[in-house]
Design a protein around this motif. Structure first.
Motif, PDB file in Angstrom:
ATOM      1  N   THR A  11       0.860  -1.178   0.000  1.00  0.00           N
ATOM      2  CA  THR A  11       0.000   0.000   0.000  1.00  0.00           C
ATOM      3  C   THR A  11       0.896   1.227   0.000  1.00  0.00           C
ATOM      4  O   THR A  11       1.853   1.289   0.772  1.00  0.00           O
ATOM      5  N   ALA A  13       1.074   5.537   0.074  1.00  0.00           N
ATOM      6  CA  ALA A  13       0.486   6.867   0.177  1.00  0.00           C
ATOM      7  C   ALA A  13       1.072   7.602  -1.022  1.00  0.00           C
ATOM      8  O   ALA A  13       2.286   7.778  -1.122  1.00  0.00           O
ATOM      9  N   HIS A  64      -4.403   6.513  -1.626  1.00  0.00           N
ATOM     10  CA  HIS A  64      -3.819   5.299  -1.077  1.00  0.00           C
ATOM     11  C   HIS A  64      -3.951   4.289  -2.202  1.00  0.00           C
ATOM     12  O   HIS A  64      -5.070   3.976  -2.623  1.00  0.00           O
ATOM     13  N   VAL A 149      -8.962   6.090  -2.493  1.00  0.00           N
ATOM     14  CA  VAL A 149      -8.376   4.755  -2.406  1.00  0.00           C
ATOM     15  C   VAL A 149      -8.488   4.119  -3.782  1.00  0.00           C
ATOM     16  O   VAL A 149      -9.564   4.135  -4.397  1.00  0.00           O
TER      17      VAL A 149
END
Length: 159
Positions: A11, A13, A64, A149
């Motif tokens: 994941t 940022a 994200h 996301v």
């Protein structure tokens, strides 16, 4: 329901510049992102060049990005798992990565970092499911907002 565990995942940022990011094949073939974005590309949120993948983001600068690699197609959550909010759009496409590996990149960083992160795939041809949970409404960059996301799942696809 059968749970399929990812073979690799990460994941990030991320801050998308020019509203896009790339999954770039590591064989040296550059992703050629089109200069002009067509209405279809805008609606689908993606472009599939001969190798790699271009993913378009909404107006939010912050995302994200979740990348997960599977051996077979996994079960897909009907909502974003952490918030329970519905996906604002979902697309599934076929893509090619001749080196069976890719890195994440962007317009301001067209060459991925040489030390990674690097994702390894089981096959050159993959199916890719992209699910977006995007903030809908007006944005004010002076006010902190939750990031969008974008979930990217990959598994062996059709050659």
């Amino acid at each position: 329901m059968r749970f399929v565990s990812p073979r690799g995942w990460a994941t990030f940022a991320w801050q998308s510049d020019y509203g896009q990011f790339y999954l770039v094949d590591r064989a040296g073939a550059d992703v050629i992102a089109p200069v002009e974005i067509t209405p279809e590309m805008e609606q689908r949120g993606l472009f599939v060049p001969p190798t790699g993948l271009v993913v378009y983001t909404q107006g939010c600068l912050q995302q994200h990005i979740r990348i997960a690699i599977y051996g077979t197609e996994p079960e897909h959550a009907p909502v974003e798992p952490m918030s329970g909010n519905p996906w604002t759009r979902v697309e599934t496409v076929q893509a090619r990565f001749p080196s069976r590996s890719f890195a994440i990149s962007s317009p301001s960083m067209p060459d991925p970092l040489p030390a990674g992160p690097l994702f390894l795939l089981e096959s050159e041809a993959v199916a890719v499911r992209i699910a977006w949970m995007e903030f809908e409404g007006s944005r004010d960059d002076s006010v902190p907002v939750e990031p969008d996301v974008i979930e990217v799942a990959l598994w062996p696809g059709q050659a």
